[in-house]
Design a protein around this motif. Sequence first.
Motif, PDB file in Angstrom:
ATOM      1  N   VAL A  39       0.861  -1.028  -0.031  1.00 23.38           N
ATOM      2  CA  VAL A  39       0.193   0.194  -0.028  1.00 23.38           C
ATOM      3  C   VAL A  39       0.889   1.033   0.139  1.00 23.38           C
ATOM      4  N   ILE A  40       0.643   2.164  -1.178  1.00 21.90           N
ATOM      5  CA  ILE A  40       1.673   3.106  -1.224  1.00 21.90           C
ATOM      6  C   ILE A  40       0.920   4.569  -1.290  1.00 21.90           C
ATOM      7  N   GLY A  41       1.439   5.511  -0.294  1.00 26.31           N
ATOM      8  CA  GLY A  41       1.002   6.795  -0.174  1.00 26.31           C
ATOM      9  C   GLY A  41       1.623   7.823  -1.473  1.00 26.31           C
ATOM     10  N   ALA A  42       0.616   8.209  -2.254  1.00 28.15           N
ATOM     11  CA  ALA A  42       1.118   9.139  -3.243  1.00 28.15           C
ATOM     12  C   ALA A  42       0.817  10.524  -2.970  1.00 28.15           C
ATOM     13  N   GLY A  43       1.721  11.452  -2.850  1.00 24.03           N
ATOM     14  CA  GLY A  43       1.878  12.967  -2.629  1.00 24.03           C
ATOM     15  C   GLY A  43       1.114  13.650  -3.864  1.00 24.03           C
ATOM     16  N   SER A  44       1.600  14.693  -4.361  1.00 25.91           N
ATOM     17  CA  SER A  44       0.852  15.298  -5.367  1.00 25.91           C
ATOM     18  C   SER A  44       1.951  16.123  -6.192  1.00 25.91           C
ATOM     19  N   GLY A  45       1.619  16.433  -7.290  1.00 25.08           N
ATOM     20  CA  GLY A  45       2.684  17.098  -8.294  1.00 25.08           C
ATOM     21  C   GLY A  45       2.996  16.271  -9.338  1.00 25.08           C
ATOM     22  N   LYS A 120      -3.100  16.869   3.068  1.00 26.42           N
ATOM     23  CA  LYS A 120      -3.217  15.369   2.907  1.00 26.42           C
ATOM     24  C   LYS A 120      -1.744  14.600   2.703  1.00 26.42           C
ATOM     25  N   GLU A 121      -1.075  15.576   1.977  1.00 27.84           N
ATOM     26  CA  GLU A 121       0.464  14.887   1.982  1.00 27.84           C
ATOM     27  C   GLU A 121       1.168  14.871   3.300  1.00 27.84           C
ATOM     28  N   LYS A 122       0.901  15.803   4.159  1.00 34.72           N
ATOM     29  CA  LYS A 122       1.579  15.628   5.572  1.00 34.72           C
ATOM     30  C   LYS A 122       0.831  14.392   6.234  1.00 34.72           C
ATOM     31  N   LEU A 123      -0.394  14.334   6.235  1.00 34.50           N
ATOM     32  CA  LEU A 123      -0.879  13.128   6.796  1.00 34.50           C
ATOM     33  C   LEU A 123      -0.620  11.950   6.428  1.00 34.50           C
ATOM     34  N   LEU A 124      -0.028  11.655   4.975  1.00 34.26           N
ATOM     35  CA  LEU A 124       0.460  10.529   4.518  1.00 34.26           C
ATOM     36  C   LEU A 124       1.638  10.404   4.962  1.00 34.26           C
ATOM     37  N   ILE A 125       2.738  11.249   4.967  1.00 35.63           N
ATOM     38  CA  ILE A 125       3.949  11.285   5.338  1.00 35.63           C
ATOM     39  C   ILE A 125       4.100  10.823   6.852  1.00 35.63           C
ATOM     40  N   LYS A 126       3.140  11.391   7.563  1.00 34.46           N
ATOM     41  CA  LYS A 126       3.200  11.172   9.132  1.00 34.46           C
ATOM     42  C   LYS A 126       2.696   9.777   9.477  1.00 34.46           C
ATOM     43  N   SER A 127       1.758   9.161   8.500  1.00 35.07           N
ATOM     44  CA  SER A 127       1.143   7.702   8.501  1.00 35.07           C
ATOM     45  C   SER A 127       2.014   6.880   8.055  1.00 35.07           C
ATOM     46  N   SER A 128       3.289   7.203   7.330  1.00 34.99           N
ATOM     47  CA  SER A 128       3.950   6.037   6.617  1.00 34.99           C
ATOM     48  C   SER A 128       5.325   5.796   7.471  1.00 34.99           C
ATOM     49  N   GLU A 129       5.860   4.541   7.382  1.00 36.80           N
ATOM     50  CA  GLU A 129       7.041   4.236   8.031  1.00 36.80           C
ATOM     51  C   GLU A 129       8.355   4.976   7.272  1.00 36.80           C
ATOM     52  N   ARG A 130       8.293   4.893   5.949  1.00 41.58           N
ATOM     53  CA  ARG A 130       9.234   5.670   4.983  1.00 41.58           C
ATOM     54  C   ARG A 130       8.452   6.576   4.138  1.00 41.58           C
ATOM     55  N   THR A 131       9.388   7.605   3.673  1.00 45.65           N
ATOM     56  CA  THR A 131       9.048   8.402   2.833  1.00 45.65           C
ATOM     57  C   THR A 131      10.111   8.742   1.903  1.00 45.65           C
ATOM     58  N   SER A 219       0.208  23.675   7.345  1.00 51.32           N
ATOM     59  CA  SER A 219       1.287  24.571   6.764  1.00 51.32           C
ATOM     60  C   SER A 219       2.265  23.442   5.635  1.00 51.32           C
ATOM     61  N   GLY A 220       2.871  23.952   4.624  1.00 51.50           N
ATOM     62  CA  GLY A 220       3.602  23.338   4.005  1.00 51.50           C
ATOM     63  C   GLY A 220       5.253  23.292   4.449  1.00 51.50           C
ATOM     64  N   LEU A 221       5.179  23.316   5.975  1.00 48.03           N
ATOM     65  CA  LEU A 221       6.626  23.384   6.206  1.00 48.03           C
ATOM     66  C   LEU A 221       6.812  22.046   6.622  1.00 48.03           C
ATOM     67  N   PHE A 222       7.803  21.276   6.440  1.00 52.26           N
ATOM     68  CA  PHE A 222       8.194  19.844   6.975  1.00 52.26           C
ATOM     69  C   PHE A 222       9.584  19.874   7.656  1.00 52.26           C
ATOM     70  N   ILE A 223       9.524  20.233   8.822  1.00 48.88           N
ATOM     71  CA  ILE A 223      10.834  20.299   9.656  1.00 48.88           C
ATOM     72  C   ILE A 223      11.177  19.152  10.445  1.00 48.88           C
ATOM     73  N   GLY A 224      12.345  18.664  10.411  1.00 52.08           N
ATOM     74  CA  GLY A 224      12.941  17.657  11.185  1.00 52.08           C
ATOM     75  C   GLY A 224      12.144  16.083  10.816  1.00 52.08           C
ATOM     76  N   TYR A 225      11.439  15.957   9.668  1.00 51.54           N
ATOM     77  CA  TYR A 225      10.970  14.789   9.381  1.00 51.54           C
ATOM     78  C   TYR A 225      12.191  13.670   8.793  1.00 51.54           C
ATOM     79  N   ASP A 226      11.819  12.304   9.344  1.00 48.45           N
ATOM     80  CA  ASP A 226      12.421  11.447   8.858  1.00 48.45           C
ATOM     81  C   ASP A 226      12.125  10.855   7.309  1.00 48.45           C
ATOM     82  N   ILE A 227      12.935  11.567   6.534  1.00 45.12           N
ATOM     83  CA  ILE A 227      12.769  11.411   4.929  1.00 45.12           C
ATOM     84  C   ILE A 227      13.778  11.002   4.263  1.00 45.12           C
ATOM     85  N   GLU A 228      13.794  10.348   3.259  1.00 44.85           N
ATOM     86  CA  GLU A 228      14.787  10.151   2.238  1.00 44.85           C
ATOM     87  C   GLU A 228      14.816  10.738   1.009  1.00 44.85           C
TER      88      GLU A 228
END
Length: 234
Positions: A39-45, A120-131, A219-228
């Motif tokens: 199951v894969i979260g897809a942001g937008s753009g 919704k993008e933030k909700l998906l990222i926060k819900s996922s183990e990896r981004t 907001s569209g700020l994503f500070i200190g998230y565990d992302i690749e």
Amino acid sequence: MEWKDSLISGLQWSEHIINREGKERVAQELAARVKDGEVIGAGSGSTVYLTLFAIAERMRSEKLHVEIIPASMEISMTCIQLGIPQTTLWEKRPDWTFDGADEVDPAHNLIKGRGGAMFKEKLLIKSSERTFIVVDDSKFVSRLGSKFPVPVEVFPTGVVYVEEWLKILGASEVILRMGKGKDGPVLTENGNFILDAWFDSIAEPLEKEIKSITGVIESGLFIGYDIEINAYTI
Ligand code: 5RP
């Protein structure tokens, strides 16, 4: 019964896709990560849009079953167009999420939300183990906020109150995002307005400070998230 539909089946990306070739290359790399049953979260753009084509191709040729949780209507309609099954955060948790970004700083903090889907993008990222965030060279900045304002989704009648508070938090300019192809302000998928706030400096607490203003949805700020970060050269 099926619709004799040409609107969704013939859907195209709304604008010219900048750096399309590079985005298509990295879309292939991301699609190569997909495993059967995920199951894969897809942001937008546009990067996400092109990656869905690469995923659909693998699904067809290797008979993979994958479900997408989309962050926007445009991405949901693209899934329908490509025959990719969708699910929701009510039913499933994403194994991983992929998305684009508008700015990435050296510590991998992000500004997102050019497309207005940051809630919704933030909700998906926060819900996922990896981004995985997919960006080209042009998205790297030494200082967050140098090329893009911080988009802030606001309950419509709260915009004046929120504008005042954004200025107290240090915003030098706050602009109500206006529609193209529509009179008046942009309405988000949640029926809200977007304020684009320019800051001369963005410190770590700003994301939480903005979120704590009454009337702010996200907001569209994503500070200190565990992302690749998956970067590519144009
Ligand atoms: C939309 C976003 C996008 O991920 C960001 O604007 C990047 O878009 P693109 O892949 O078209 O360069 O945050 O809200």
